[in-house]
Design a protein around this motif. Structure first.
Motif, PDB file in Angstrom:
ATOM      1  N   HIS A 404      -1.090   2.639   5.565  1.00 51.00           N
ATOM      2  CA  HIS A 404      -1.779   3.629   4.741  1.00 51.00           C
ATOM      3  C   HIS A 404      -0.929   4.868   4.494  1.00 51.00           C
ATOM      4  CE1 HIS A 404      -6.215   2.152   5.288  1.00 51.00           C
ATOM      5  NE2 HIS A 404      -5.494   1.403   4.496  1.00 51.00           N
ATOM      6  N   GLY A 405       0.139   5.034   5.265  1.00 51.96           N
ATOM      7  CA  GLY A 405       1.071   6.115   5.002  1.00 51.96           C
ATOM      8  C   GLY A 405       2.278   5.657   4.199  1.00 51.96           C
ATOM      9  N   GLU A 406       2.786   4.483   4.539  1.00 52.98           N
ATOM     10  CA  GLU A 406       4.009   3.975   3.917  1.00 52.98           C
ATOM     11  C   GLU A 406       3.819   3.559   2.462  1.00 52.98           C
ATOM     12  OE1 GLU A 406       7.315   3.223   6.366  1.00 52.98           O
ATOM     13  OE2 GLU A 406       6.226   5.100   6.038  1.00 52.98           O
ATOM     14  N   ILE A 407       2.712   2.879   2.177  1.00 54.61           N
ATOM     15  CA  ILE A 407       2.505   2.372   0.817  1.00 54.61           C
ATOM     16  C   ILE A 407       2.315   3.499  -0.198  1.00 54.61           C
ATOM     17  CG2 ILE A 407       0.924   1.061  -0.645  1.00 54.61           C
ATOM     18  CD1 ILE A 407       2.739  -0.770   0.860  1.00 54.61           C
ATOM     19  N   PRO A 408       1.406   4.459   0.033  1.00 58.78           N
ATOM     20  CA  PRO A 408       1.250   5.534  -0.956  1.00 58.78           C
ATOM     21  C   PRO A 408       2.507   6.369  -1.148  1.00 58.78           C
ATOM     22  CG  PRO A 408      -0.647   5.466   0.511  1.00 58.78           C
ATOM     23  CD  PRO A 408       0.386   4.567   1.106  1.00 58.78           C
ATOM     24  N   SER A 409       3.331   6.499  -0.080  1.00 58.10           N
ATOM     25  CA  SER A 409       4.563   7.290  -0.204  1.00 58.10           C
ATOM     26  C   SER A 409       5.728   6.455  -0.711  1.00 58.10           C
ATOM     27  CB  SER A 409       4.916   7.939   1.140  1.00 58.10           C
ATOM     28  OG  SER A 409       5.041   6.955   2.153  1.00 58.10           O
ATOM     29  N   ASP A 425     -14.105  -4.510  -9.113  1.00 59.69           N
ATOM     30  CA  ASP A 425     -13.248  -4.830 -10.249  1.00 59.69           C
ATOM     31  C   ASP A 425     -14.059  -5.348 -11.438  1.00 59.69           C
ATOM     32  OD1 ASP A 425     -10.879  -4.060  -9.114  1.00 59.69           O
ATOM     33  OD2 ASP A 425     -10.579  -5.964  -8.084  1.00 59.69           O
ATOM     34  N   PRO A 426     -13.515  -5.190 -12.657  1.00 61.62           N
ATOM     35  CA  PRO A 426     -12.113  -4.979 -12.994  1.00 61.62           C
ATOM     36  C   PRO A 426     -11.644  -3.520 -13.016  1.00 61.62           C
ATOM     37  CG  PRO A 426     -13.351  -5.248 -15.005  1.00 61.62           C
ATOM     38  CD  PRO A 426     -14.332  -5.447 -13.874  1.00 61.62           C
ATOM     39  N   PHE A 427     -12.545  -2.561 -12.831  1.00 64.00           N
ATOM     40  CA  PHE A 427     -12.183  -1.159 -13.041  1.00 64.00           C
ATOM     41  C   PHE A 427     -11.331  -0.580 -11.905  1.00 64.00           C
ATOM     42  CE2 PHE A 427     -16.098  -1.938 -15.395  1.00 64.00           C
ATOM     43  CZ  PHE A 427     -15.791  -1.404 -16.635  1.00 64.00           C
ATOM     44  N   ASN A 428     -11.785  -0.749 -10.672  1.00 66.82           N
ATOM     45  CA  ASN A 428     -11.188  -0.003  -9.573  1.00 66.82           C
ATOM     46  C   ASN A 428      -9.724  -0.288  -9.314  1.00 66.82           C
ATOM     47  OD1 ASN A 428     -13.833   1.095  -8.923  1.00 66.82           O
ATOM     48  ND2 ASN A 428     -12.966   1.496  -6.916  1.00 66.82           N
ATOM     49  N   THR A 429      -9.359  -1.554  -9.272  1.00 66.02           N
ATOM     50  CA  THR A 429      -7.964  -1.876  -8.968  1.00 66.02           C
ATOM     51  C   THR A 429      -7.032  -1.301 -10.023  1.00 66.02           C
ATOM     52  OG1 THR A 429      -8.479  -3.863  -7.686  1.00 66.02           O
ATOM     53  CG2 THR A 429      -6.306  -3.758  -8.691  1.00 66.02           C
ATOM     54  N   LEU A 430      -7.424  -1.391 -11.295  1.00 64.01           N
ATOM     55  CA  LEU A 430      -6.558  -0.865 -12.353  1.00 64.01           C
ATOM     56  C   LEU A 430      -6.359   0.641 -12.213  1.00 64.01           C
ATOM     57  CD1 LEU A 430      -7.556  -2.795 -15.603  1.00 64.01           C
ATOM     58  CD2 LEU A 430      -5.499  -3.046 -14.215  1.00 64.01           C
ATOM     59  N   VAL A 431      -7.431   1.354 -11.954  1.00 61.47           N
ATOM     60  CA  VAL A 431      -7.334   2.812 -11.858  1.00 61.47           C
ATOM     61  C   VAL A 431      -6.615   3.223 -10.579  1.00 61.47           C
ATOM     62  CG1 VAL A 431      -8.647   4.942 -11.637  1.00 61.47           C
ATOM     63  CG2 VAL A 431      -9.356   3.216 -13.295  1.00 61.47           C
ATOM     64  N   GLN A 432      -7.047   2.667  -9.458  1.00 60.68           N
ATOM     65  CA  GLN A 432      -6.512   3.109  -8.174  1.00 60.68           C
ATOM     66  C   GLN A 432      -5.108   2.591  -7.892  1.00 60.68           C
ATOM     67  OE1 GLN A 432      -8.131   5.346  -6.330  1.00 60.68           O
ATOM     68  NE2 GLN A 432      -9.815   5.336  -7.799  1.00 60.68           N
ATOM     69  N   MET A 433      -4.791   1.376  -8.342  1.00 60.09           N
ATOM     70  CA  MET A 433      -3.535   0.754  -7.950  1.00 60.09           C
ATOM     71  C   MET A 433      -2.508   0.634  -9.070  1.00 60.09           C
ATOM     72  SD  MET A 433      -4.731  -2.283  -5.366  1.00 60.09           S
ATOM     73  CE  MET A 433      -5.599  -1.932  -3.834  1.00 60.09           C
ATOM     74  N   PHE A 434      -2.844   1.093 -10.279  1.00 59.11           N
ATOM     75  CA  PHE A 434      -1.890   0.985 -11.385  1.00 59.11           C
ATOM     76  C   PHE A 434      -1.707   2.277 -12.179  1.00 59.11           C
ATOM     77  CE2 PHE A 434      -2.920  -3.454 -10.613  1.00 59.11           C
ATOM     78  CZ  PHE A 434      -1.702  -4.086 -10.784  1.00 59.11           C
ATOM     79  N   ASP A 435      -2.735   3.063 -12.336  1.00 61.28           N
ATOM     80  CA  ASP A 435      -2.680   4.247 -13.192  1.00 61.28           C
ATOM     81  C   ASP A 435      -1.859   5.349 -12.500  1.00 61.28           C
ATOM     82  OD1 ASP A 435      -3.122   6.493 -14.781  1.00 61.28           O
ATOM     83  OD2 ASP A 435      -5.189   5.934 -15.227  1.00 61.28           O
ATOM     84  N   SER A 436      -0.726   5.699 -13.081  1.00 66.66           N
ATOM     85  CA  SER A 436       0.160   6.693 -12.446  1.00 66.66           C
ATOM     86  C   SER A 436      -0.388   8.110 -12.543  1.00 66.66           C
ATOM     87  CB  SER A 436       1.561   6.633 -13.065  1.00 66.66           C
ATOM     88  OG  SER A 436       1.542   7.085 -14.410  1.00 66.66           O
ATOM     89  N   THR A 437      -1.393   8.332 -13.408  1.00 72.21           N
ATOM     90  CA  THR A 437      -1.957   9.678 -13.537  1.00 72.21           C
ATOM     91  C   THR A 437      -3.000   9.963 -12.455  1.00 72.21           C
ATOM     92  OG1 THR A 437      -3.786   9.035 -15.024  1.00 72.21           O
ATOM     93  CG2 THR A 437      -1.645   9.533 -16.030  1.00 72.21           C
ATOM     94  N   ILE A 438      -3.370   8.916 -11.706  1.00 74.78           N
ATOM     95  CA  ILE A 438      -4.348   9.055 -10.630  1.00 74.78           C
ATOM     96  C   ILE A 438      -3.607   9.045  -9.303  1.00 74.78           C
ATOM     97  CG2 ILE A 438      -6.377   8.054  -9.514  1.00 74.78           C
ATOM     98  CD1 ILE A 438      -6.897   9.040 -12.351  1.00 74.78           C
ATOM     99  N   ALA A 440      -2.402   8.332  -5.730  1.00 74.71           N
ATOM    100  CA  ALA A 440      -2.470   7.098  -4.957  1.00 74.71           C
ATOM    101  C   ALA A 440      -3.373   7.265  -3.747  1.00 74.71           C
ATOM    102  CB  ALA A 440      -1.074   6.685  -4.502  1.00 74.71           C
ATOM    103  N   GLY A 441      -4.272   6.312  -3.555  1.00 78.48           N
ATOM    104  CA  GLY A 441      -5.097   6.307  -2.357  1.00 78.48           C
ATOM    105  C   GLY A 441      -4.364   5.605  -1.231  1.00 78.48           C
ATOM    106  N   THR A 442      -5.093   5.279  -0.177  1.00 75.91           N
ATOM    107  CA  THR A 442      -4.454   4.678   0.983  1.00 75.91           C
ATOM    108  C   THR A 442      -3.903   3.278   0.702  1.00 75.91           C
ATOM    109  OG1 THR A 442      -6.619   3.900   1.727  1.00 75.91           O
ATOM    110  CG2 THR A 442      -5.827   5.980   2.637  1.00 75.91           C
ATOM    111  N   ASP A 443      -4.436   2.602  -0.341  1.00 74.09           N
ATOM    112  CA  ASP A 443      -3.934   1.268  -0.666  1.00 74.09           C
ATOM    113  C   ASP A 443      -2.684   1.298  -1.537  1.00 74.09           C
ATOM    114  OD1 ASP A 443      -5.889  -0.164   0.752  1.00 74.09           O
ATOM    115  OD2 ASP A 443      -7.325   0.103  -0.872  1.00 74.09           O
ATOM    116  N   GLY A 444      -2.312   2.482  -2.031  1.00 75.83           N
ATOM    117  CA  GLY A 444      -1.074   2.614  -2.783  1.00 75.83           C
ATOM    118  C   GLY A 444      -1.146   2.053  -4.192  1.00 75.83           C
TER     119      GLY A 444
END
Length: 521
Positions: A404-409, A425-438, A440-444
């Motif tokens: 949770h520290g290594e992936i977001p950094s 999904d389909p919303f959350n993964t795209l926003v949290q794990m792909f959108d560079s304007t958001i 990064a959470g613990t999943d990176g």
């Protein structure tokens, strides 16, 4: 729903000794109906506005406004009906009448607004679009509440079906300072007792929905997978499964099947993806990303490692997720084509490791058995597959907290990710794990690109009529640019003993397999 596991109470022996075995005994002996399931860890703090308790137990106790069912359909729950304004900025909920919390507190507009005000205005919950765009609540009458947003929120109804933080707690189950004290909801179950080793639930006798023919559910904490297998074989528990309940590995499923247990599986709602760190110059070259994809033998991984409890894929989502897009063909492993692509990208050499400008093609895969079960074995297989084209890959295993520290950094070259699955999904993964304007959470982040960001925003803000096409544009960009390496959709696996006659795998990993369950007398 029929749940009829019948266990004679010990008093039967006393009654039998005193009165013999006539019909009097049959009438006098109480019969208790119990379902026994394991938990990998204690149920924990069940406050629905905290991220501590076990999802599936919270789901048993606390109801949502609306419910997510198989295929992504949203159906009524504590809200009997609703209307969405033409501009999409207001949802007016009509609450189900004559519902009470298990402490007797009425479910009404006051209880709904009290719950929503605990989290919706707070920035900590802005990962939810309904919180990030929250404007105000309007009580229209005792059973009608309008939720107003600053912008249109297409994900709102789906988000209101989540287990946390959106489930509803009795306003009387907190202390004078507003701190959570007890798990009191309107759901079909209430907690009868809880220790570090077990949680027992009994039916909510005043539940507004379908009644359950069951006296108790006993959830026993069994952290060790081997102990769970032994307990099932011994008849001490009735079933095992659920990634967030007591996960059953593909190998253990085969072991149980060979010993006579019934194994039930269904298409998974999430995807295992190998993600490239887009900050690494190596992976900014589409030819390199394509080469890595072509070196992965997806069918072999699904068969050998996952024991056929997985579906090889090139899609970000399985087709059980709404708006998951058209199915892409899974490419055959092609070492020679991969080598040619690497040569074109400037990575040359006939030795063990390719080089470019004097630098070896030497990468690191960050893995975490805690976060992605089986990732070491999958990493070792990928390591050998990449080596066939002169790519040297080392594995670095970290625990869940360190990941949770290594992936977001972005402290990795490649890593394994799991999409959020249904109902997120389909919303959350795209926003949290792909959108560079958001942030990064613990999943990176699985991948990021400024070209991709506007496509994602167009998809997650699209009207219902436009969503399919807008999401497809995102998937096509990812696919055409070889931006990610989807590997498989893992099946959801459960196993049970002979006492269970009918078993239905639940639609998400966040709930117990109670609906449709039939247990022998």
């Amino acid at each position: 729903m029929i749940l009829t596991r019948r266990n004679l109470v010990g008093v039967a022996l006393v009654v039998g000794a005193l009165f013999g075995s006539g019909s009097f005994v049959t009438e006098a002996v109480a019969q208790e109906k119990v379902l026994r399931l394991p938990l990998a860890r204690t149920a924990g703090n069940l406050d629905p506005q905290r991220y501590v308790g076990m999802f599936a137990v919270q789901d048993m106790v606390f109801d949502p406004l609306v419910d997510y069912v198989r295929g992504g359909e949203i159906v009524p729950a504590l809200a009997e009906s609703w209307e969405v304004s033409e501009d999409g900025k207001t949802i007016t909920f009509h609450l189900r009448p004559n519902v009470t919390f298990t402490d007797g507190t009425p479910w009404n507009a006051e209880a709904m607004t009290w719950n929503l005000e605990r989290w919706m205005p707070k920035e900590d919950y802005n990962w939810l679009a309904v919180a990030a765009n929250f404007d105000r609540l309007e009580t229209i009458d005792d059973l009608t509440v309008a939720v107003h947003f600053k912008e249109r929120v297409p994900t709102a109804l789906t988000e209101f079906a989540y287990v946390r933080p959106v489930r509803f707690l009795s306003p009387k189950s907190v202390d004078k300072d507003g701190a959570y004290v007890a798990p009191v909801g309107t759901g079909p179950w209430k907690v009868a007792s809880e220790t570090a080793g077990s949680t027992e639930l009994v039916p909510n006798e005043n539940y507004w929905g379908e009644k359950i023919d069951l006296d108790r559910v006993v959830l026993t904490v069994l952290p060790d997978a081997r102990s769970r297998l032994s307990a099932l074989r011994a008849g001490e528990i009735d079933a095992i499964g659920g990634n967030f309940i007591a996960a059953l590995s593909p190998q253990d499923a085969l072991t149980l099947k060979s010993s006579g247990m019934t194994v039930v599986s269904d298409v998974g709602a999430d995807t295992l993806v190998m993600g490239f760190n887009p900050n690494r110059p190596l992976f900014q070259d589409v030819k390199v990303r394509e080469a890595f994809n072509l070196l992965i033998d997806r069918p072999a991984i699904a068969k050998v490692i996952m024991k056929d409890y997985a579906t090889p894929t090139m899609n970000l989502y399985p087709d059980v997720v709404p708006n998951s897009g058209t199915r892409y063909e899974v490419p055959a492993k092609d070492v020679e084509r991969a080598k040619a692509l690497l040569e074109e990208a400037g990575w040359t050499g006939d030795g063990d490791t390719r080089t470019k400008d004097g630098q070896p093609l030497d990468i690191e895969m960050l893995i975490s058995e805690d976060a992605v079960a089986g990732s070491r074995e999958i990493g070792e297989v990928l390591q050998n597959m990449f080596a066939e084209a002169g790519i040297k890959m080392s594995l670095r295993n970290v625990d869940h907290a360190a990941r949770h520290g290594e992936i977001p950094s972005m402290h990795y070259d490649v890593s394994l990710f799991i999409t959020n699955g249904a109902p997120y999904d389909p919303f959350n993964t795209l926003v949290q794990m792909f959108d560079s304007t958001i942030q990064a959470g613990t999943d990176g982040k699985i991948y990021m690109s400024t070209e991709l960001d506007p496509l994602i925003q167009a998809a997650v803000t699209a009207s219902d009529a436009e969503q399919a096409a807008k999401f497809q544009a995102v998937y096509d960009w990812l696919h055409d640019n070889w931006a990610i390496a989807p590997i498989f959709h893992k099946s959801r696996i459960w196993a049970h003993g002979d006492n269970i006659r009918t078993f239905v795998v639940p639609p998400t990993e966040y709930e117990m397999p109670l609906t449709g369950l039939v247990v022998a007398d």
